[in-house]
Design an enzyme around this catalytic site. Structure first.
Site, PDB file in Angstrom:
ATOM      1  N   HIS A  20       0.835  -1.202   0.000  1.00 22.20           N
ATOM      2  CA  HIS A  20       0.000   0.000   0.000  1.00 22.20           C
ATOM      3  C   HIS A  20       0.870   1.252   0.000  1.00 22.20           C
ATOM      4  O   HIS A  20       1.797   1.368   0.783  1.00 22.20           O
ATOM      5  CB  HIS A  20      -0.921  -0.019   1.216  1.00 22.20           C
ATOM      6  CG  HIS A  20      -1.895   1.092   1.237  1.00 22.20           C
ATOM      7  ND1 HIS A  20      -2.230   1.735   2.391  1.00 22.20           N
ATOM      8  CD2 HIS A  20      -2.614   1.691   0.249  1.00 22.20           C
ATOM      9  CE1 HIS A  20      -3.123   2.679   2.126  1.00 22.20           C
ATOM     10  NE2 HIS A  20      -3.358   2.669   0.824  1.00 22.20           N
ATOM     11  N   HIS A  96       5.747  19.514 -13.461  1.00 27.90           N
ATOM     12  CA  HIS A  96       6.553  18.453 -14.075  1.00 27.90           C
ATOM     13  C   HIS A  96       7.864  18.225 -13.319  1.00 27.90           C
ATOM     14  O   HIS A  96       8.304  17.076 -13.166  1.00 27.90           O
ATOM     15  CB  HIS A  96       6.832  18.805 -15.538  1.00 27.90           C
ATOM     16  CG  HIS A  96       7.519  17.712 -16.297  1.00 27.90           C
ATOM     17  ND1 HIS A  96       7.007  16.437 -16.424  1.00 27.90           N
ATOM     18  CD2 HIS A  96       8.702  17.698 -16.966  1.00 27.90           C
ATOM     19  CE1 HIS A  96       7.831  15.688 -17.140  1.00 27.90           C
ATOM     20  NE2 HIS A  96       8.870  16.433 -17.479  1.00 27.90           N
TER      21      HIS A  96
END
Length: 129
Positions: A20, A96
């Site tokens: 997870h 980005h």
């Protein structure tokens, strides 16, 4: 020999080891791969395999709780942006440069032959229960 699912042994192995919140990256052919992060290079030639084809195959085998993409995709690659927003998990949009830094902690980068701008996604593993 496997009968179904992802045949690529490297991708299959990475997905089997995810816990997870672990993350993997599906990348276009131009994303820099951080030093020390394993790269599974699927690129055959420019455009092959595509980002979306690769993403869809991985999503069929991976439980994802969220995706992370560069916010620049909204203007620079509207087709892929619209497609990924239709998946059943939320998408976080980040700069980005932030995305590239976050790739450093990925368990692996799967490099495609995609040659359109900002066709990269970080997939964060969810749980199946």
């Amino acid at each position: 020999m496997k009968k179904q699912g992802i045949l690529n042994r490297d991708i299959s192995s990475v997905l089997a080891k995810l816990g997870h919140t672990d993350q993997i990256v599906i990348a276009d052919c131009g994303l820099p791969i951080p030093e020390g992060v394993p790269c599974i290079d699927l690129s055959l030639e420019l455009g092959d395999p595509t980002f979306l084809r690769t993403l869809n195959v991985v999503l069929a085998d991976m439980e994802v709780e969220k995706g992370i993409v560069a916010k620049e995709i909204k203007l620079e690659n509207t087709d892929i942006c619209e497609t990924i927003q239709q998946y059943e998990f939320p998408i976080d949009f980040v700069d980005h440069e932030v995305l590239k830094k976050q790739c450093r902690s990925a368990k692996a980068v799967i490099r495609t032959g995609e040659m359109t701008p900002y066709a990269n996604i970080i997939l964060q593993a969810g749980v199946i229960f």
